[in-house]
Motif scaffolding. Structure first.
Motif, PDB file in Angstrom:
ATOM      1  N   LYS A   1      64.623 -66.014 -16.321  1.00  0.00           N
ATOM      2  CA  LYS A   1      64.550 -66.738 -15.042  1.00  0.00           C
ATOM      3  C   LYS A   1      63.728 -65.946 -14.029  1.00  0.00           C
ATOM      4  O   LYS A   1      62.893 -66.493 -13.303  1.00  0.00           O
ATOM      5  N   ARG A   2      63.942 -64.634 -14.003  1.00  0.00           N
ATOM      6  CA  ARG A   2      63.247 -63.788 -13.024  1.00  0.00           C
ATOM      7  C   ARG A   2      61.760 -63.696 -13.337  1.00  0.00           C
ATOM      8  O   ARG A   2      60.928 -63.635 -12.424  1.00  0.00           O
ATOM      9  N   LEU A   3      61.404 -63.695 -14.614  1.00  0.00           N
ATOM     10  CA  LEU A   3      59.990 -63.648 -14.980  1.00  0.00           C
ATOM     11  C   LEU A   3      59.281 -64.905 -14.482  1.00  0.00           C
ATOM     12  O   LEU A   3      58.191 -64.816 -13.883  1.00  0.00           O
ATOM     13  N   ARG A   4      59.885 -66.071 -14.694  1.00  0.00           N
ATOM     14  CA  ARG A   4      59.280 -67.317 -14.213  1.00  0.00           C
ATOM     15  C   ARG A   4      59.135 -67.300 -12.692  1.00  0.00           C
ATOM     16  O   ARG A   4      58.119 -67.719 -12.137  1.00  0.00           O
ATOM     17  N   GLN A   5      60.163 -66.779 -12.020  1.00  0.00           N
ATOM     18  CA  GLN A   5      60.151 -66.715 -10.564  1.00  0.00           C
ATOM     19  C   GLN A   5      59.019 -65.811 -10.066  1.00  0.00           C
ATOM     20  O   GLN A   5      58.306 -66.145  -9.113  1.00  0.00           O
ATOM     21  N   ARG A   6      58.842 -64.669 -10.716  1.00  0.00           N
ATOM     22  CA  ARG A   6      57.804 -63.737 -10.274  1.00  0.00           C
ATOM     23  C   ARG A   6      56.403 -64.281 -10.526  1.00  0.00           C
ATOM     24  O   ARG A   6      55.482 -64.034  -9.754  1.00  0.00           O
ATOM     25  N   LEU A   7      56.249 -65.018 -11.611  1.00  0.00           N
ATOM     26  CA  LEU A   7      54.957 -65.661 -11.854  1.00  0.00           C
ATOM     27  C   LEU A   7      54.679 -66.693 -10.771  1.00  0.00           C
ATOM     28  O   LEU A   7      53.557 -66.793 -10.262  1.00  0.00           O
ATOM     29  N   ASP A   8      55.706 -67.434 -10.363  1.00  0.00           N
ATOM     30  CA  ASP A   8      55.560 -68.422  -9.286  1.00  0.00           C
ATOM     31  C   ASP A   8      55.262 -67.755  -7.946  1.00  0.00           C
ATOM     32  O   ASP A   8      54.597 -68.327  -7.081  1.00  0.00           O
ATOM     33  N   GLU A   9      55.754 -66.516  -7.774  1.00  0.00           N
ATOM     34  CA  GLU A   9      55.567 -65.809  -6.500  1.00  0.00           C
ATOM     35  C   GLU A   9      54.194 -65.153  -6.374  1.00  0.00           C
ATOM     36  O   GLU A   9      53.859 -64.610  -5.321  1.00  0.00           O
ATOM     37  N   GLY A  10      53.408 -65.199  -7.451  1.00  0.00           N
ATOM     38  CA  GLY A  10      52.047 -64.678  -7.356  1.00  0.00           C
ATOM     39  C   GLY A  10      51.796 -63.371  -8.078  1.00  0.00           C
ATOM     40  O   GLY A  10      50.918 -62.596  -7.684  1.00  0.00           O
ATOM     41  N   MET A  11      52.531 -63.116  -9.157  1.00  0.00           N
ATOM     42  CA  MET A  11      52.367 -61.853  -9.875  1.00  0.00           C
ATOM     43  C   MET A  11      50.959 -61.732 -10.483  1.00  0.00           C
ATOM     44  O   MET A  11      50.386 -60.637 -10.533  1.00  0.00           O
ATOM     45  N   VAL A  12      50.396 -62.856 -10.920  1.00  0.00           N
ATOM     46  CA  VAL A  12      49.032 -62.820 -11.481  1.00  0.00           C
ATOM     47  C   VAL A  12      48.035 -62.420 -10.394  1.00  0.00           C
ATOM     48  O   VAL A  12      47.144 -61.586 -10.614  1.00  0.00           O
ATOM     49  N   ASP A  13      48.196 -63.004  -9.207  1.00  0.00           N
ATOM     50  CA  ASP A  13      47.292 -62.666  -8.094  1.00  0.00           C
ATOM     51  C   ASP A  13      47.436 -61.201  -7.692  1.00  0.00           C
ATOM     52  O   ASP A  13      46.456 -60.565  -7.285  1.00  0.00           O
ATOM     53  N   GLU A  14      48.662 -60.650  -7.801  1.00  0.00           N
ATOM     54  CA  GLU A  14      48.867 -59.240  -7.480  1.00  0.00           C
ATOM     55  C   GLU A  14      48.041 -58.363  -8.420  1.00  0.00           C
ATOM     56  O   GLU A  14      47.395 -57.404  -7.978  1.00  0.00           O
ATOM     57  N   VAL A  15      48.045 -58.688  -9.696  1.00  0.00           N
ATOM     58  CA  VAL A  15      47.282 -57.910 -10.678  1.00  0.00           C
ATOM     59  C   VAL A  15      45.787 -58.060 -10.416  1.00  0.00           C
ATOM     60  O   VAL A  15      45.035 -57.077 -10.461  1.00  0.00           O
ATOM     61  N   ARG A  16      45.344 -59.278 -10.111  1.00  0.00           N
ATOM     62  CA  ARG A  16      43.914 -59.485  -9.800  1.00  0.00           C
ATOM     63  C   ARG A  16      43.514 -58.647  -8.586  1.00  0.00           C
ATOM     64  O   ARG A  16      42.435 -58.041  -8.558  1.00  0.00           O
ATOM     65  N   SER A  17      44.370 -58.629  -7.579  1.00  0.00           N
ATOM     66  CA  SER A  17      44.094 -57.870  -6.359  1.00  0.00           C
ATOM     67  C   SER A  17      43.978 -56.377  -6.651  1.00  0.00           C
ATOM     68  O   SER A  17      43.095 -55.691  -6.121  1.00  0.00           O
ATOM     69  N   LEU A  18      44.865 -55.862  -7.500  1.00  0.00           N
ATOM     70  CA  LEU A  18      44.824 -54.439  -7.861  1.00  0.00           C
ATOM     71  C   LEU A  18      43.542 -54.109  -8.617  1.00  0.00           C
ATOM     72  O   LEU A  18      42.909 -53.079  -8.383  1.00  0.00           O
ATOM     73  N   LEU A  19      43.126 -55.011  -9.507  1.00  0.00           N
ATOM     74  CA  LEU A  19      41.881 -54.795 -10.250  1.00  0.00           C
ATOM     75  C   LEU A  19      40.677 -54.865  -9.304  1.00  0.00           C
ATOM     76  O   LEU A  19      39.735 -54.074  -9.422  1.00  0.00           O
ATOM     77  N   ASN A  20      40.724 -55.797  -8.353  1.00  0.00           N
ATOM     78  CA  ASN A  20      39.627 -55.933  -7.391  1.00  0.00           C
ATOM     79  C   ASN A  20      39.545 -54.745  -6.439  1.00  0.00           C
ATOM     80  O   ASN A  20      38.499 -54.487  -5.841  1.00  0.00           O
ATOM     81  N   SER A  21      40.664 -54.018  -6.296  1.00  0.00           N
ATOM     82  CA  SER A  21      40.683 -52.872  -5.388  1.00  0.00           C
ATOM     83  C   SER A  21      40.009 -51.642  -6.003  1.00  0.00           C
ATOM     84  O   SER A  21      39.847 -50.623  -5.333  1.00  0.00           O
ATOM     85  N   GLY A  22      39.657 -51.741  -7.270  1.00  0.00           N
ATOM     86  CA  GLY A  22      38.958 -50.625  -7.911  1.00  0.00           C
ATOM     87  C   GLY A  22      39.686 -50.014  -9.089  1.00  0.00           C
ATOM     88  O   GLY A  22      39.135 -49.162  -9.795  1.00  0.00           O
ATOM     89  N   LEU A  23      40.935 -50.433  -9.335  1.00  0.00           N
ATOM     90  CA  LEU A  23      41.652 -49.929 -10.509  1.00  0.00           C
ATOM     91  C   LEU A  23      41.036 -50.530 -11.774  1.00  0.00           C
ATOM     92  O   LEU A  23      40.629 -51.687 -11.782  1.00  0.00           O
ATOM     93  N   THR A  24      40.982 -49.750 -12.835  1.00  0.00           N
ATOM     94  CA  THR A  24      40.459 -50.264 -14.099  1.00  0.00           C
ATOM     95  C   THR A  24      41.588 -50.952 -14.867  1.00  0.00           C
ATOM     96  O   THR A  24      42.775 -50.685 -14.610  1.00  0.00           O
ATOM     97  N   PRO A  25      41.247 -51.827 -15.805  1.00  0.00           N
ATOM     98  CA  PRO A  25      42.296 -52.423 -16.643  1.00  0.00           C
ATOM     99  C   PRO A  25      43.174 -51.363 -17.311  1.00  0.00           C
ATOM    100  O   PRO A  25      44.390 -51.515 -17.379  1.00  0.00           O
ATOM    101  N   ASP A  26      42.563 -50.266 -17.788  1.00  0.00           N
ATOM    102  CA  ASP A  26      43.343 -49.204 -18.434  1.00  0.00           C
ATOM    103  C   ASP A  26      44.331 -48.565 -17.459  1.00  0.00           C
ATOM    104  O   ASP A  26      45.425 -48.164 -17.855  1.00  0.00           O
ATOM    105  N   ASP A  27      43.926 -48.443 -16.170  1.00  0.00           N
ATOM    106  CA  ASP A  27      44.833 -47.898 -15.160  1.00  0.00           C
ATOM    107  C   ASP A  27      46.119 -48.711 -15.095  1.00  0.00           C
ATOM    108  O   ASP A  27      47.218 -48.161 -15.031  1.00  0.00           O
ATOM    109  N   LEU A  28      45.969 -50.036 -15.099  1.00  0.00           N
ATOM    110  CA  LEU A  28      47.138 -50.908 -14.968  1.00  0.00           C
ATOM    111  C   LEU A  28      47.917 -51.012 -16.271  1.00  0.00           C
ATOM    112  O   LEU A  28      49.151 -51.043 -16.260  1.00  0.00           O
ATOM    113  N   ILE A  29      47.203 -51.067 -17.390  1.00  0.00           N
ATOM    114  CA  ILE A  29      47.878 -51.166 -18.695  1.00  0.00           C
ATOM    115  C   ILE A  29      48.780 -49.948 -18.915  1.00  0.00           C
ATOM    116  O   ILE A  29      49.840 -50.052 -19.531  1.00  0.00           O
ATOM    117  N   TYR A  30      48.397 -48.806 -18.362  1.00  0.00           N
ATOM    118  CA  TYR A  30      49.193 -47.577 -18.454  1.00  0.00           C
ATOM    119  C   TYR A  30      50.636 -47.784 -17.981  1.00  0.00           C
ATOM    120  O   TYR A  30      51.569 -47.184 -18.529  1.00  0.00           O
TER     121      TYR A  30
END
Length: 302
Positions: free
Chosen positions: A203-232
């Motif tokens: 339930k919480r996973l669905r809620q967090r996806l609805d709250e914009g978790m994908v956009d949060e990851v996009r924002s972090l990548l756009n800020s200069g973090l590499t995919p490997d930085d986040l996958i870590y």
């Protein structure tokens, strides 16, 4: 209070933060977070900070060790020990009680056991000289530095090499470690059934996806973090990064991430049960109890 502080631990989605915040309001306490990912600024939805949980009936419970380092940094248990001690001394100096709350077992145990930790830098030359050696050979080398009391240092070649690296550093350098105090803590574990835990995680996973978790990851990548930085950082950040970069479809990401979080919660419980075998007394309370009843039970132990 006859204890130095209260520890509230439990697996993800067990409701430990809500309990800790409500208890903190009752006993005039501040919370020190023991979560290895909530230390990062900007990583909010994926780490489940749920900062609204710290507002109890209009009262904002003070919290520590959340949002203290930049994303991309690799925070470690040595830094956590240091930061815990600083926060603990600050809170106590103001006459307040302390609650340590989180689900990162290594962080919690490092404080309760008082590990004496020193940051040891990487020794590339030593690592190169040890690469290619068998686990048996590495164990033999490590045994020349110290008596092997358990097998955790030698369960993989990587860990054995790191253990040798640490012991070699200690032998060649004068180690000035901050003496970590011995604490007497009441340890409360939130016991949640496997079925309810799985239900709440999904339930919480669905809620967090609805709250914009994908956009949060996009924002972090756009800020200069590499995919490997986040996958870590694993879990949400690993699977959402794989989705955002096109390695997984949305459905694949959701399915694989849900399985990974369930497995993570199981590993958390395995660690906490291991703590009991290692001599810690954990008083378990039922996650399904009414919140006030949980608080009453804990206060009766103080």
């Amino acid at each position: 209070m006859k204890y130095d502080f209260i520890t509230i631990l439990g697996p993800t989605a067990s409701g430990k933060t809500t309990l800790a915040a409500s208890l903190a309001k009752c006993i005039d306490a501040e919370i020190i977070s023991a979560d290895s990912r909530q230390v990062y600024r900007g990583m909010d939805i994926g780490t489940g900070k749920d900062l609204k949980d710290y507002n109890v009936e209009g009262y904002n419970v003070p919290y520590h060790l959340i949002d203290i380092v930049a994303p991309g940094y690799k925070y470690n248990v040595f830094e956590f020990q240091r930061d815990f001690l600083n926060a603990y001394e600050d809170i106590k100096s103001r006459g307040k009680n302390v609650i340590l709350c989180g689900g990162t077992g290594l962080y919690i145990e490092s404080v309760l056991k008082g590990y004496r930790l020193v940051p040891v830098p990487e020794n590339k030359e030593l690592r190169e000289s040890l690469s290619g050696k068998s686990l048996e050979e590495l164990a033999d080398i490590l045994s020349k530095y110290k008596k092997l009391h358990n097998s955790t240092d030698i369960d993989t070649a990587k860990r054995a090499i790191r253990a040798i690296e640490i012991e070699d550093y200690y032998q060649k350098n004068e180690v000035d470690a901050r003496q970590f105090p011995h604490f007497n803590s009441l340890i409360i574990g939130v016991d949640i059934s496997r079925e309810l835990r799985r239900e709440k995680i999904s339930k919480r996973l669905r809620q967090r996806l609805d709250e914009g978790m994908v956009d949060e990851v996009r924002s972090l990548l756009n800020s200069g973090l590499t995919p490997d930085d986040l996958i870590y950082y694993g879990l949400e950040y690993k699977y959402l990064t794989l989705y955002v970069t096109g390695a997984l479809t949305f459905d694949e990401m959701c399915s694989q991430l849900e399985v990974a979080i369930h497995q993570f919660a199981k590993r958390q419980m395995t660690w906490f049960r291991g703590m009991e075998r290692r001599g810690f007394t954990i008083s378990w309370i039922n996650a399904e109890w009414d919140l006030q009843h949980k608080i009453d039970v804990i206060q009766s132990m103080l």
